[in-house]
Design an enzyme around this catalytic site. Structure first.
Site, short mmCIF file in Angstrom:
data_model
loop_
_atom_site.label_atom_id
_atom_site.label_comp_id
_atom_site.label_asym_id
_atom_site.label_seq_id
_atom_site.Cartn_x
_atom_site.Cartn_y
_atom_site.Cartn_z
N PHE A 177 0.64 -1.28 0.26
CA PHE A 177 -0.01 -0.02 0.13
C PHE A 177 0.73 1.20 0.01
CE2 PHE A 177 0.95 -0.15 4.65
CZ PHE A 177 0.71 1.13 5.08
N LYS A 178 2.34 1.10 0.67
CA LYS A 178 2.92 2.40 0.54
C LYS A 178 3.23 3.17 -0.89
CE LYS A 178 3.66 1.48 4.56
NZ LYS A 178 4.88 1.06 5.50
N ASP A 179 3.09 2.16 -2.06
CA ASP A 179 3.16 2.66 -3.35
C ASP A 179 2.15 3.83 -3.71
OD1 ASP A 179 5.20 1.11 -4.22
OD2 ASP A 179 3.78 -0.57 -4.53
N THR A 193 7.89 0.69 3.29
CA THR A 193 8.36 1.92 3.16
C THR A 193 9.28 2.11 2.33
OG1 THR A 193 7.07 2.77 4.89
CG2 THR A 193 8.83 4.07 3.91
#
Length: 471
Positions: free
Chosen positions: A112-114, A145
């Site tokens: 999800f960090k993308d 991250t």
């Protein structure tokens, strides 16, 4: 829109100033002076927008020092089917009655960090070119991250990345994603310690204002407001998919260690998005669950930070938590400073259990929490695979367990998927007896040559390394 520090520095700053700065000079975190309010008419207008257009609408409420046409182009270039694998960007699907999974892991590094980091890379490159400057990014990662930042920044003009990570504490896949990158502007630093040691180093370097200014140090961790702001968008996108109409409340369950992901949900709720409950899902490192149950915030020492099968949440100092406490205390910077610089520094904890603000927190801010163990993760992964033919990663399993404990009839519950299972293959094999699917581009990644240096858990050692590679 102006930005202020949670610890009281009220020097007027615009978005692009704090984009490149990270921590405030007084050691606090930046927040907008107010949360823009979104009314029913605006929600109705936004409901049918494609993701990149929704991102522009939300970001433009907070960013007024980038021309609208440029910001719109940056969003359009970031959120594409080519990058995220689907035109929906964050598709939602119903897993069981009233429980949904929002897919946030379709980006380049499968996490999800993308969602925020891809935008941050484009924002950095844009603003640095506009100023004719360079930036040295110092980050800390417990797993996702780092790779998301490095994939977003590799080859970007004017940007170097120095990413610290806890040596031996990430999954082999996560390590390989980062350490196999050979780009000259990417520097991986394995720290002899735990994630909190890495995070402490980032804060210590950022608080050395002379060094920070000399070497143009910026951050990509969620202490950077720009990254957290980008994450606000997928709460709106998830809401529109889960709620048939804009007067219907929706709850979100968020696997959380550093409090950045769920803090973005807090911001969305403060803006007026009809969020019923924000469920904070933790693993055995349950500092956040303990706070929301008891009002006591108690950090753990490195020796008491568990190494778990959801390693991205093996965190005992939730750096974004300060932003929520600032709002919880009515934005009283003096009182917050007393808690974080005083009590926390002296005793490693503070206690708000008797404070009326904490007593009202659940009703005012919608927070609840839950804790998961390794056995819970295995059981949830097996159950989800058996009943729904759906494979989830370990962190999403923590989230799904928590979600089922906080269901309210008639209120859709959206679980934020945090990563694809391949990133944690060892636990998937333990749960199911077979390897998860691996995207073709990552076949054999663990065997690639690695580019990483090893340093002690010492801020001066990291500063020396940065100085050597910037001259």
């Amino acid at each position: 829109m102006r930005y202020l520090s949670t610890r009281g520095d009220s020097t007027p700053r615009k978005f692009c100033d704090i984009l490149l700065e990270g921590l405030a000079p007084d050691g606090g975190l930046y927040l907008p002076e107010r949360y823009p309010q979104v009314d029913a008419a605006t929600l109705a207008r936004w409901r049918e927008l494609p993701y990149h257009a929704l991102a522009f609408e939300i970001l433009s409420l907070y960013i007024d020092d980038i021309p609208a046409a440029d910001l719109k182009a940056l969003c359009a270039r970031t959120y594409t089917e080519e990058v995220f694998g689907t035109p929906d960007i964050v598709p939602l699907r119903e897993l069981e009655d009233g429980v949904y999974l929002e897919a946030l892991s379709n980006g380049p590094t499968l996490a999800f960090k993308d969602m925020a980091m891809q935008l941050l890379g484009n924002l950095f490159e844009y603003e640095l070119a506009r100023r004719g400057e360079e930036l040295n990014i110092l980050g800390a990662t417990s797993g996702d991250t780092g790779s998301a930042a490095e994939y977003a920044m590799r080859g970007k003009q004017g940007v170097r990345v120095f990413m610290t990570s806890p040596e031996g504490r990430m999954s082999p896949f996560q390590q390989a994603q980062m350490f196999s990158l050979q780009d000259a502007n990417i520097h991986n630093i394995a720290i002899a310690g735990v994630f909190d040691d890495c995070q402490d180093i980032v804060k210590a370097v950022s608080n050395d204002l002379e060094f920070k200014r000399k070497y143009r140090i910026g951050t990509v961790n969620s202490i950077n407001w720009a990254r957290l702001l980008a994450q606000v968008v997928y709460y709106f996108a998830g809401y529109f998919q889960a709620a048939a109409s804009n007067d219907r409340p929706v709850s979100f369950t968020v696997p959380s260690g550093n409090f950045g992901n769920v803090c973005a949900g807090h911001v969305a709720r403060m803006m007026g998005l009809p969020i019923h409950t924000l469920v904070v899902a933790t693993n055995e490192n349950d500092v956040l669950d303990e706070f929301f149950r008891t009002g006591v915030y108690r950090v753990r020492a490195a020796a008491d930070t568990h190494e778990t099968s959801s390693p991205s949440m093996d965190i005992s100092k939730a750096s974004n938590f300060e932003r929520f406490v600032f709002d919880l205390l009515g934005r009283d910077a003096g009182r917050l400073r007393g808690l974080f610089e005083g009590e926390l520094g002296r005793t490693g904890r503070f206690d708000l259990s008797a404070d009326p603000a904490f007593a009202e927190a659940a009703a005012r801010f919608g927070f609840s929490s839950s804790r998961s163990t390794h056995a819970d993760r295995l059981a949830t992964i097996r159950d989800t695979d058996k009943r729904f033919a759906t494979l989830i990663d370990t962190h999403t399993a923590d989230g799904l367990k928590a979600a089922r404990e906080h269901l309210v009839p008639g209120v859709p519950m959206v679980v934020l998927e945090t990563a694809l299972p391949i990133k944690f293959a060892e636990t998937i094999v333990e749960a199911l007896g077979h390897e998860p699917d691996r995207p073709a581009r990552f076949v054999g990644i663990e065997a690639l040559p690695k580019r990483v240096v090893r340093l002690p858990a010492d801020a001066q050692a990291v500063k020396t390394y940065i100085a050597q590679h910037c001259d």
